[in-house]
Design an enzyme around this catalytic site. Structure first.
Site, PDB file in Angstrom:
ATOM      1  N   GLY A 191      -0.241   4.509  -4.736  1.00 19.42           N
ATOM      2  CA  GLY A 191       1.095   4.148  -4.841  1.00 19.42           C
ATOM      3  C   GLY A 191       1.667   3.066  -5.340  1.00 19.42           C
ATOM      4  O   GLY A 191       2.757   3.211  -6.211  1.00 19.42           O
ATOM      5  N   CYS A 202       0.974  -1.269   0.065  1.00 22.67           N
ATOM      6  CA  CYS A 202       0.038   0.054  -0.095  1.00 22.67           C
ATOM      7  C   CYS A 202       0.844   1.233  -0.153  1.00 22.67           C
ATOM      8  O   CYS A 202       1.352   1.762   0.900  1.00 22.67           O
ATOM      9  CB  CYS A 202      -0.971  -0.018   1.279  1.00 22.67           C
ATOM     10  SG  CYS A 202      -1.884   1.548   1.199  1.00 22.67           S
TER      11      CYS A 202
END
Length: 339
Positions: free
Chosen positions: A260, A92
């Site tokens: 991301g 993440c």
């Protein structure tokens, strides 16, 4: 868990929520972070806590968060298990950026004297570093240095209800399928969100269980985590490659940020295709207009497969603190999900 009480600190990174549980009130055993995730996936208490914090009425269908755990060794400051409404993820990026800000703001990691602080974090896909940049006490930006990212497959045909599309499969801590929106007659806009979610689910479902969903080295990282649906916008004012995307991950969950780990996967694909010149950056915009900027820090070849070490730059902001509890008479425990 009728006596359940848990404290959280909440952030958002480029619009995407991130709920940090620094002291999880459940046992999360394992020898490594990857092992802890594997056990949490099948663990009753870990999943119940995840559901309580993610489901309504305490969360929502697009909630995201993490449990802090010990790192794999003394080389890292902390370990983390990321979670969403459907389970525990392997990576993440937006959460890693938020954890970097949190670690410096709370004093968990001592700020660097030169205004740059490396926070070293063990995540299920490897060791990552949010490099926190501060001007005196004000944090201005975070460079998320990710694990090696690479292309798994190019031009994979996928049949959807909107016709045939072509997906590129790449890894950025998790495996993503990338589809250009116009190939399905769409643009990445908020008005098209229901159709984009449907397309993302279809592509993921079509590729589930295929060889393209297999991680080449670690089966714990296998599975198409999400579908990145993008518009190619040419070049930004600085001449960088410029794309807008919506990442539909898990079962129809929508990333409000540019994603991301997904940005890392896109950077690897752009680099492999020759679309990035040496030293050039990649501007990645989300469906809400927020942006990450990514660049290649290094190039690697592992197992005969070329890859890149991505750096994704963004910023996170604290949105609040909570003390959550459960009424023992509440019939809706652990909660519910509406999509």
């Amino acid at each position: 868990m009728s006596d359940f009480v848990v404290r959280t600190i909440d952030y958002h990174t480029a619009g995407e929520p991130f709920r940090i549980v620094a002291d999880p009130p459940v046992d999360l055993p394992g020898d490594t972070v990857a092992d802890r995730r594997a056990r949490a996936v099948g663990g009753h208490e870990a999943n119940l806590l995840r559901q309580m914090l993610c489901y309504e009425p305490r969360g929502h269908a697009d909630m995201y968060g993490a449990f802090l755990v010990p790192p794999d060794d003394e080389g890292a400051h902390l370990g983390v298990l990321f979670w969403h409404k459907d389970g525990f993820s392997t990576a993440c990026g937006h959460g890693t950026i938020a954890l970097g800000v949190w670690a410096v703001q709370t004093g968990r990691v001592t700020p660097g004297a030169a205004g740059v602080t490396d926070v070293v974090i063990d995540v299920p896909s490897g060791r990552v570093v949010p490099r926190v940049h501060a001007d005196h006490e004000r944090i201005a930006a975070v460079d998320f240095v990710n694990v090696e990212s690479y292309v798994i497959a190019d031009a994979v045909p996928v049949i959807t209800s909107r016709g045939a599309v072509t997906a590129g499969i790449s890894f950025g801590g998790a495996i993503y399928a990338s589809v250009e929106a116009r190939s399905a007659g769409l643009r990445v806009t908020a008005e098209n969100l229901p159709d984009l979610i449907s397309l993302g689910r279809e592509v993921k479902r079509a590729l589930a269980g295929s060889p393209y969903a297999e991680h080449p080295a670690d089966p714990r990282l296998s599975g198409i985590y999400g579908t990145i649906i993008f518009d190619d916008l040419g070049r930004d004012d600085a001449g960088n490659v410029y794309q807008r995307n919506v990442t539909v991950f898990a079962d129809g969950e929508v990333d409000r940020s540019p994603c991301g780990s997904g940005t890392s996967a896109r950077l690897a694909a752009l680099d492999a295709s020759g679309q990035l010149s040496a030293g050039q950056a990649f501007t990645h915009e989300s469906i809400v207009g927020s942006r990450f900027q990514a660049r290649v820090l290094d190039r690697r070849v592992a197992g005969g497969r070329p890859g890149v070490i991505p750096q994704v730059t963004g910023m996170a902001y604290r949105t609040g603190e909570h003390v959550f509890s459960i009424d023992p008479d509440d019939p809706l425990t652990p909660g519910f999900v509406l999509r």
